[in-house]
Design a protein around this motif. Structure first.
Motif, PDB file in Angstrom:
ATOM      1  N   ASP A  60      25.983   5.183   5.109  1.00 35.26           N
ATOM      2  CA  ASP A  60      26.757   6.266   4.345  1.00 35.26           C
ATOM      3  C   ASP A  60      25.769   6.775   3.186  1.00 35.26           C
ATOM      4  OD1 ASP A  60      29.479   5.903   5.481  1.00 35.26           O
ATOM      5  OD2 ASP A  60      29.008   3.718   4.980  1.00 35.26           O
ATOM      6  N   GLY A  61      24.407   6.502   3.279  1.00 40.42           N
ATOM      7  CA  GLY A  61      23.741   6.904   2.229  1.00 40.42           C
ATOM      8  C   GLY A  61      22.310   6.343   2.041  1.00 40.42           C
ATOM      9  N   PHE A  62      21.676   6.490   1.111  1.00 39.06           N
ATOM     10  CA  PHE A  62      20.284   5.950   0.648  1.00 39.06           C
ATOM     11  C   PHE A  62      20.143   6.069  -0.732  1.00 39.06           C
ATOM     12  CE2 PHE A  62      19.475   8.159   4.622  1.00 39.06           C
ATOM     13  CZ  PHE A  62      18.909   6.982   5.669  1.00 39.06           C
ATOM     14  N   ARG A  63      19.792   4.908  -1.363  1.00 38.73           N
ATOM     15  CA  ARG A  63      19.098   4.697  -2.511  1.00 38.73           C
ATOM     16  C   ARG A  63      17.750   4.777  -2.358  1.00 38.73           C
ATOM     17  NH1 ARG A  63      15.174   1.046  -4.948  1.00 38.73           N
ATOM     18  NH2 ARG A  63      15.534   0.953  -7.068  1.00 38.73           N
ATOM     19  N   MET A  64      16.977   5.788  -3.004  1.00 43.35           N
ATOM     20  CA  MET A  64      15.622   5.885  -2.667  1.00 43.35           C
ATOM     21  C   MET A  64      14.527   5.404  -3.765  1.00 43.35           C
ATOM     22  SD  MET A  64      15.688   9.904  -1.055  1.00 43.35           S
ATOM     23  CE  MET A  64      17.028  10.181   0.055  1.00 43.35           C
ATOM     24  N   ASP A  65      13.843   4.374  -3.321  1.00 45.19           N
ATOM     25  CA  ASP A  65      13.228   3.475  -3.977  1.00 45.19           C
ATOM     26  C   ASP A  65      12.028   4.479  -4.585  1.00 45.19           C
ATOM     27  OD1 ASP A  65      12.440   0.503  -5.003  1.00 45.19           O
ATOM     28  OD2 ASP A  65      10.726   1.111  -4.008  1.00 45.19           O
ATOM     29  N   ALA A  66      11.446   4.002  -5.843  1.00 45.81           N
ATOM     30  CA  ALA A  66      10.153   4.719  -6.321  1.00 45.81           C
ATOM     31  C   ALA A  66      10.110   6.190  -5.930  1.00 45.81           C
ATOM     32  CB  ALA A  66       9.239   3.685  -6.023  1.00 45.81           C
ATOM     33  N   ILE A  67      10.953   6.795  -5.680  1.00 41.88           N
ATOM     34  CA  ILE A  67      10.936   8.066  -5.222  1.00 41.88           C
ATOM     35  C   ILE A  67      10.217   9.392  -6.132  1.00 41.88           C
ATOM     36  CG2 ILE A  67      13.200   9.414  -5.513  1.00 41.88           C
ATOM     37  CD1 ILE A  67      11.954   9.190  -2.233  1.00 41.88           C
ATOM     38  N   SER A  68      10.320   8.924  -7.207  1.00 45.60           N
ATOM     39  CA  SER A  68       9.614   9.949  -8.092  1.00 45.60           C
ATOM     40  C   SER A  68       8.136   9.758  -7.998  1.00 45.60           C
ATOM     41  CB  SER A  68      10.184   9.771  -9.609  1.00 45.60           C
ATOM     42  OG  SER A  68       9.901   8.298  -9.922  1.00 45.60           O
ATOM     43  N   MET A  69       7.535   8.882  -7.040  1.00 42.60           N
ATOM     44  CA  MET A  69       6.212   8.377  -7.155  1.00 42.60           C
ATOM     45  C   MET A  69       5.493   8.853  -6.078  1.00 42.60           C
ATOM     46  SD  MET A  69       6.583   4.631  -8.975  1.00 42.60           S
ATOM     47  CE  MET A  69       4.748   4.202  -9.133  1.00 42.60           C
ATOM     48  N   ILE A  70       6.298   9.554  -5.089  1.00 43.12           N
ATOM     49  CA  ILE A  70       5.747   9.810  -3.613  1.00 43.12           C
ATOM     50  C   ILE A  70       4.344  10.723  -3.635  1.00 43.12           C
ATOM     51  CG2 ILE A  70       7.791   8.673  -2.364  1.00 43.12           C
ATOM     52  CD1 ILE A  70       8.289  11.820  -1.874  1.00 43.12           C
ATOM     53  N   SER A  71       4.479  11.564  -4.657  1.00 45.11           N
ATOM     54  CA  SER A  71       3.200  12.362  -4.605  1.00 45.11           C
ATOM     55  C   SER A  71       2.132  12.097  -5.724  1.00 45.11           C
ATOM     56  CB  SER A  71       3.735  13.951  -4.861  1.00 45.11           C
ATOM     57  OG  SER A  71       2.700  14.801  -5.147  1.00 45.11           O
ATOM     58  N   LYS A  72       0.895  11.840  -5.173  1.00 43.36           N
ATOM     59  CA  LYS A  72       0.017  11.787  -6.369  1.00 43.36           C
ATOM     60  C   LYS A  72      -1.136  12.934  -6.433  1.00 43.36           C
ATOM     61  CE  LYS A  72       1.128   7.546  -5.371  1.00 43.36           C
ATOM     62  NZ  LYS A  72       2.236   7.085  -3.906  1.00 43.36           N
ATOM     63  N   PRO A 132       0.812  -1.110   0.077  1.00 43.03           N
ATOM     64  CA  PRO A 132      -0.017   0.108  -0.089  1.00 43.03           C
ATOM     65  C   PRO A 132       0.818   1.385  -0.094  1.00 43.03           C
ATOM     66  CG  PRO A 132       0.093  -1.092   2.321  1.00 43.03           C
ATOM     67  CD  PRO A 132       0.890  -2.067   1.163  1.00 43.03           C
ATOM     68  N   ASP A 133       0.464   2.108  -0.806  1.00 43.04           N
ATOM     69  CA  ASP A 133       1.176   3.714  -0.867  1.00 43.04           C
ATOM     70  C   ASP A 133       1.095   4.343   0.378  1.00 43.04           C
ATOM     71  OD1 ASP A 133       1.163   2.499  -3.640  1.00 43.04           O
ATOM     72  OD2 ASP A 133       2.075   4.490  -4.127  1.00 43.04           O
ATOM     73  N   LEU A 134       1.928   4.889   0.797  1.00 44.27           N
ATOM     74  CA  LEU A 134       2.104   6.116   1.959  1.00 44.27           C
ATOM     75  C   LEU A 134       1.472   7.222   1.535  1.00 44.27           C
ATOM     76  CD1 LEU A 134       5.333   5.156   3.751  1.00 44.27           C
ATOM     77  CD2 LEU A 134       3.172   5.066   4.711  1.00 44.27           C
ATOM     78  N   ASN A 135       0.647   7.897   2.219  1.00 46.62           N
ATOM     79  CA  ASN A 135       0.390   9.098   2.063  1.00 46.62           C
ATOM     80  C   ASN A 135       1.291  10.291   2.448  1.00 46.62           C
ATOM     81  OD1 ASN A 135      -1.227  11.344   1.546  1.00 46.62           O
ATOM     82  ND2 ASN A 135      -2.600  11.303   3.292  1.00 46.62           N
ATOM     83  N   TRP A 136       2.175  10.797   1.369  1.00 49.71           N
ATOM     84  CA  TRP A 136       3.102  11.568   1.715  1.00 49.71           C
ATOM     85  C   TRP A 136       2.661  13.201   1.942  1.00 49.71           C
ATOM     86  CZ3 TRP A 136       8.650  12.053   1.973  1.00 49.71           C
ATOM     87  CH2 TRP A 136       9.188  10.802   2.132  1.00 49.71           C
ATOM     88  N   ALA A 137       1.131  13.351   1.525  1.00 48.55           N
ATOM     89  CA  ALA A 137       0.797  14.699   1.915  1.00 48.55           C
ATOM     90  C   ALA A 137       0.518  14.730   3.293  1.00 48.55           C
ATOM     91  CB  ALA A 137      -0.510  14.756   1.042  1.00 48.55           C
ATOM     92  N   ASN A 138       0.422  13.811   3.738  1.00 49.82           N
ATOM     93  CA  ASN A 138       0.423  13.922   5.552  1.00 49.82           C
ATOM     94  C   ASN A 138       1.690  14.061   6.366  1.00 49.82           C
ATOM     95  OD1 ASN A 138       0.035  13.274   8.244  1.00 49.82           O
ATOM     96  ND2 ASN A 138      -1.099  11.243   7.782  1.00 49.82           N
ATOM     97  N   PRO A 139       1.876  15.229   6.865  1.00 47.35           N
ATOM     98  CA  PRO A 139       3.188  15.559   7.698  1.00 47.35           C
ATOM     99  C   PRO A 139       3.461  14.601   8.451  1.00 47.35           C
ATOM    100  CG  PRO A 139       1.449  17.286   7.867  1.00 47.35           C
ATOM    101  CD  PRO A 139       0.824  16.270   7.080  1.00 47.35           C
ATOM    102  N   GLU A 140       2.471  13.785   9.248  1.00 50.40           N
ATOM    103  CA  GLU A 140       2.896  12.903  10.236  1.00 50.40           C
ATOM    104  C   GLU A 140       3.738  11.704   9.524  1.00 50.40           C
ATOM    105  OE1 GLU A 140       0.034  11.390  13.127  1.00 50.40           O
ATOM    106  OE2 GLU A 140      -1.059  12.973  12.414  1.00 50.40           O
ATOM    107  N   VAL A 141       3.514  11.281   8.189  1.00 50.14           N
ATOM    108  CA  VAL A 141       4.120  10.365   7.326  1.00 50.14           C
ATOM    109  C   VAL A 141       5.494  10.824   7.299  1.00 50.14           C
ATOM    110  CG1 VAL A 141       4.220   9.131   5.279  1.00 50.14           C
ATOM    111  CG2 VAL A 141       1.912   9.415   6.284  1.00 50.14           C
ATOM    112  N   ARG A 142       5.660  12.138   6.874  1.00 52.83           N
ATOM    113  CA  ARG A 142       6.926  12.405   6.613  1.00 52.83           C
ATOM    114  C   ARG A 142       7.695  12.352   7.711  1.00 52.83           C
ATOM    115  NH1 ARG A 142       3.972  16.425   3.791  1.00 52.83           N
ATOM    116  NH2 ARG A 142       4.913  18.265   4.891  1.00 52.83           N
ATOM    117  N   GLU A 143       7.323  12.815   9.078  1.00 55.05           N
ATOM    118  CA  GLU A 143       8.098  13.046  10.154  1.00 55.05           C
ATOM    119  C   GLU A 143       8.471  11.635  10.721  1.00 55.05           C
ATOM    120  OE1 GLU A 143       9.587  15.565  11.848  1.00 55.05           O
ATOM    121  OE2 GLU A 143       8.728  16.731  10.220  1.00 55.05           O
ATOM    122  N   ALA A 144       7.651  10.643  10.392  1.00 53.52           N
ATOM    123  CA  ALA A 144       7.940   9.302  10.675  1.00 53.52           C
ATOM    124  C   ALA A 144       9.016   8.800   9.928  1.00 53.52           C
ATOM    125  CB  ALA A 144       6.458   8.331  10.489  1.00 53.52           C
TER     126      ALA A 144
END
Ligand code: GLC
Ligand code: CA
Length: 561
Positions: free
Chosen positions: A196-208, A170-182
């Motif tokens: 030493d860093g992150f590869r960010m999965d499907a990051i271009s899809m986090i906003s709908k 299930p997709d997280l709701n990035w419009a919710n600030p609580e999700v982002r904080e978590a």
């Protein structure tokens, strides 16, 4: 303009898909201790950074890309102590580790989702994307990346949740600030651990798109969610926030998986001001836009040199001085590059694998090697759907072969053999012994039968192997600033067989030519060129032409006044 220096611009990254890398306890599944045992191998190859595909707790619907606990290790992979040992071991050998950050979605077994689905007024309801049915059906026509509707009806409340991937993601709701904080909190936790860093999965899809409009439908059944899910303006806001809150406070590197990204957007994601990410993976050169009426994206078409070259040259030149590139042609979601772009016949396999490596590694950007690529590992045949393990393949087979009957089983399996993700996930071929040195048990996915010929032990002992060629390419990047920072200049842009370019830094001019053809190809670039040969996959050369799959790199040093 002088390029700002950074360690991640000078690094070579090696991607490990832990499930398929090395099994230390005979259960047939790769694990963390298996990776730790092979750190010296990676050191010998010369890599600087390891990108670990997800190792977190997961029910494994999508092999770890469905996370149920971000702060625990998957049972099959070991324990947090094993992870700490791996991290310390890598650091001791001068290598860094970047983690896969999968935060477009969680597993449906993550406690956030378990709570969220309980009732419409759960405190976690808005962590995910819930919608009422439309006319008794899904809220819109979007097709998920893994076939079928992107919406799943949940019995508990009679509402649908969005899943761009499988129904267990299930997709997280990035419009919710609580999700982002978590999420930031969790990232901080890992940073404090010293990763030493992150590869960010499907990051271009986090906003709908909050309107959730129907997408254009090619088959009259499902619609394309692309314009409403990928690379939306809010993604940049979220990343800048993430950058301020977490990324900028640590000396780490970041690379975003930015499916469907165009250069304009990449210039923002990877801007040299560093306000978002260090670089992104773009997929224009590895994903074909050709679609088949019978089975959608499942086709056997392989992009040609002119197509690949036009795309990569464009990315090289249009980002110059503005954004940093990630260089790759293989990963865990793609078929093996030697099979797709080179030639995996016995005669040409090693030569064409070295040629492709030259082509990519001499470009400007940070190169990524996917496990086994450095051995020239190949695709394999998939004789039956029962041999396949990938949720994407299995769902597509069900939809097109079993339900719609629009393509035969044999043809679909042929598509899998060309572009299926399982090709990249067959176990790493360490030696010619039983289990290919990957496991003493039964591997979770069948070995590629060619492990008796193609394996690390053999290649390490052979100075002429693909492995040693990669080692030398990496060595060149480490020793010559022109390989890292030189300006890219395309050459022979209309040539049917030869990919050629120059890199220029101060008085150093490096000329690269790679023939993508199995026949001799006319090429006069090197005739009369005075310089030092840095590397080639052939021991001798012919004037006026390149030999089949020949790659050659010459460095001229022009005295500066
Ligand atoms: C990314 C991963 C892929 C995964 C998907 C869903 O594309 O690379 O392996 O299936 O995201 O997490
Ligand atoms: Ca194991």
């Amino acid at each position: 303009m002088e390029e700002r220096r950074a360690w991640w611009k000078e690094a070579v990254v090696y991607q490990i898909y832990p499930r398929s890398f090395a099994d230390s306890n005979g259960d047939g599944i790769g694990d963390l201790n298996g990776i730790t045992e092979h750190l010296p191998y990676l050191r010998t190859l010369g890599i600087d950074v390891i990108w670990l595909s997800p190792v977190y707790r997961s029910p494994n619907d999508d092999n770890g890309y469905d996370i149920s606990d971000y702060r625990e290790i998957m049972d099959e992979f070991g324990t947090m102590e094993d992870f700490d040992r791996l991290l310390a071991g890598a650091h001791e050998l001068g290598m860094r580790i970047i983690m896969d950050l999968v935060v477009n979605h969680t597993s449906d077994e993550h406690p956030w989702f378990v709570e969220s689905r309980k009732s419409a007024d759960s405190a976690f309801r808005d962590f995910y994307i819930w919608r009422e049915p439309a006319d008794g059906r899904a809220p819109n026509n979007w097709e998920s990346c893994f076939s079928g509707s992107a919406w799943e009806l949940d019995e508990a409340t009679g509402m649908y949740y969005l899943h761009c991937f499988s129904r267990k993601q299930p997709d997280l709701n990035w419009a919710n600030p609580e999700v982002r904080e978590a999420v930031y909190d969790m990232m901080e936790w890992w940073c404090r651990k010293g990763i030493d860093g992150f590869r960010m999965d499907a990051i271009s899809m986090i906003s709908k798109d909050p309107e959730y409009p129907d997408g254009i439908s090619a088959d009259g059944i499902y619609g394309d969610m692309t314009p409403y899910v990928y690379n939306r303006p809010e993604v940049h806001e979220y990343l800048r926030e993430m950058n301020r809150r977490v990324l900028s406070r640590y000396d780490i590197m970041t690379v975003g998986e930015a499916a469907r990204v165009k250069i304009d957007d990449a210039l923002r994601y990877a801007n040299s001001g560093g306000t978002e990410l260090d670089m992104v993976f773009q997929f224009e050169h590895v994903k074909s836009r050709v679609r088949d009426r019978r089975a959608g994206k499942w086709i056997t078409y392989a992009p040609t040199l002119p197509e690949v070259r036009e795309i990569l040259n464009r990315w090289q030149t249009e980002t110059e001085g503005k954004a940093w590139n990630a260089l790759f042609i293989d990963n865990h979601d793609l078929p093996r590059c030697v099979s797709r772009y080179g030639n995996d016949s016995e005669k040409w396999r090693a030569l064409s694998a070295k040629m492709l490596a030259t082509c990519i590694h001499m470009m400007k950007g940070t190169p990524y090697i996917y496990q086994g690529e450095e051995l020239g590992m190949t695709n394999r045949d998939w004789g039956s759907i029962d041999d396949c393990r990938d949720v994407e393949e299995i769902n597509a087979y069900r939809q097109y072969v079993e339900e719609r009957r629009s393509i035969s089983s044999a043809e679909m399996l042929k598509c899998f053999g060309e572009i299926g993700r399982d090709n990249a996930r067959t176990p790493m071929q360490w030696n010619a012994g039983p289990g290919a040195g990957f496991t003493e048990g039964t591997p979770w996915i069948g070995l590629n039968p060619n492990y008796t010929e193609i394996n690390a032990e053999r290649e390490m002992a052979d100075p002429d192997s693909v492995f040693h060629y990669y080692r030398r390419l990496i060595g060149l990047r480490h020793s010559l600033p022109v390989v890292v920072y030189g300006r890219f200049e395309a050459l022979l842009t209309d040539d049917p067989c030869v990919y050629a370019y120059r890199r220029i830094l101060d008085g150093s001019v490096m000329t690269v030519a790679c023939s993508w053809s199995e026949n001799p190809a006319a090429c006069t670039l090197f005739d009369g060129l005075e310089g030092r040969e840095l590397i080639s996959n052939y021991g001798s050369h012919l004037p006026g032409k390149l030999q089949p799959y020949e790659a050659r790199v010459i460095l001229e040093e022009i005295p500066q006044r």
